[in-house]
Design a protein around this motif. Structure first.
Motif, PDB file in Angstrom:
ATOM      1  N   VAL A  55      10.518 -24.504  29.235  1.00  0.00           N
ATOM      2  CA  VAL A  55       9.903 -23.732  30.312  1.00  0.00           C
ATOM      3  C   VAL A  55      10.577 -22.364  30.392  1.00  0.00           C
ATOM      4  CG1 VAL A  55       9.310 -23.704  32.756  1.00  0.00           C
ATOM      5  CG2 VAL A  55       9.513 -25.895  31.557  1.00  0.00           C
ATOM      6  N   VAL A  65       9.831 -26.702  39.267  1.00  0.00           N
ATOM      7  CA  VAL A  65       8.905 -27.295  38.302  1.00  0.00           C
ATOM      8  C   VAL A  65       9.006 -28.813  38.376  1.00  0.00           C
ATOM      9  CG1 VAL A  65       8.331 -27.517  35.847  1.00  0.00           C
ATOM     10  CG2 VAL A  65       9.094 -25.316  36.740  1.00  0.00           C
ATOM     11  N   TYR A 117       2.036 -30.079  34.166  1.00  0.00           N
ATOM     12  CA  TYR A 117       3.125 -29.430  34.894  1.00  0.00           C
ATOM     13  C   TYR A 117       2.626 -28.805  36.181  1.00  0.00           C
ATOM     14  CZ  TYR A 117       1.714 -24.702  33.479  1.00  0.00           C
ATOM     15  OH  TYR A 117       1.028 -23.531  33.312  1.00  0.00           O
ATOM     16  N   ILE A 175       6.017 -23.863  27.993  1.00  0.00           N
ATOM     17  CA  ILE A 175       5.310 -23.450  29.204  1.00  0.00           C
ATOM     18  C   ILE A 175       5.841 -22.083  29.589  1.00  0.00           C
ATOM     19  CG2 ILE A 175       4.877 -23.956  31.634  1.00  0.00           C
ATOM     20  CD1 ILE A 175       5.436 -26.939  30.941  1.00  0.00           C
ATOM     21  N   GLN A 220      15.216 -19.619  31.028  1.00  0.00           N
ATOM     22  CA  GLN A 220      14.441 -20.689  30.394  1.00  0.00           C
ATOM     23  C   GLN A 220      15.240 -21.979  30.426  1.00  0.00           C
ATOM     24  OE1 GLN A 220      13.740 -18.438  26.941  1.00  0.00           O
ATOM     25  NE2 GLN A 220      15.739 -18.747  26.063  1.00  0.00           N
ATOM     26  N   ASN A 274      10.663 -18.961  32.574  1.00  0.00           N
ATOM     27  CA  ASN A 274      10.294 -18.352  33.845  1.00  0.00           C
ATOM     28  C   ASN A 274      10.286 -16.832  33.676  1.00  0.00           C
ATOM     29  OD1 ASN A 274       9.823 -17.560  36.423  1.00  0.00           O
ATOM     30  ND2 ASN A 274      11.754 -18.313  37.263  1.00  0.00           N
TER      31      ASN A 274
END
Length: 115
Positions: free
Chosen positions: A24, A34, A74, A111, A59, A26
């Motif tokens: 993930v 999350v 998610y 993501i 991340q 950001n």
């Protein structure tokens, strides 16, 4: 008789869990919370009322154990303001076209959380 016993044991054995990860990123200027939701059973990661917290511009790799073929979606939202969300939303009740993935052993899905 032995074959029947072995067949019964194999059928009764639980399915093998798959280990996969979500990477993930950001890309927002705010911290985000999350969660990952199974669409096939009542399972949430990390669970127990917790979230994965990802700082702005950072991340995180999020490993999970899931059932092969399971749908994992998610949800992400600005930490402290769940009205600004992405994915299926904090209550797992929003529609989405590209926020779900299939559980596959030893895979990583990325993501990107964009502003």
């Amino acid at each position: 008789m032995i074959r029947l016993t072995l067949a019964a044991l194999l059928l009764a054995a639980p399915a093998h869990a798959a280990d996969m990860a979500f990477f993930v990123k950001n890309l927002r200027q705010q911290s985000v919370a999350v969660e990952l939701f199974s669409r096939d059973r009542e399972t949430v990661w990390p669970g127990d009322g917790k979230v994965f917290l990802i700082q702005p511009g950072s991340q995180k790799s999020v490993p999970i154990s899931c059932n092969p073929g399971e749908n994992i979606c998610y949800a992400a939202w600005v930490n402290g303001n769940d009205q600004i969300s992405a994915g299926v939303g904090p209550d797992n009740d929003l529609p989405c076209d590209n926020c779900c993935f299939i559980c596959v052993e030893k895979t990583t899905e990325t993501i990107d959380l964009v502003p």
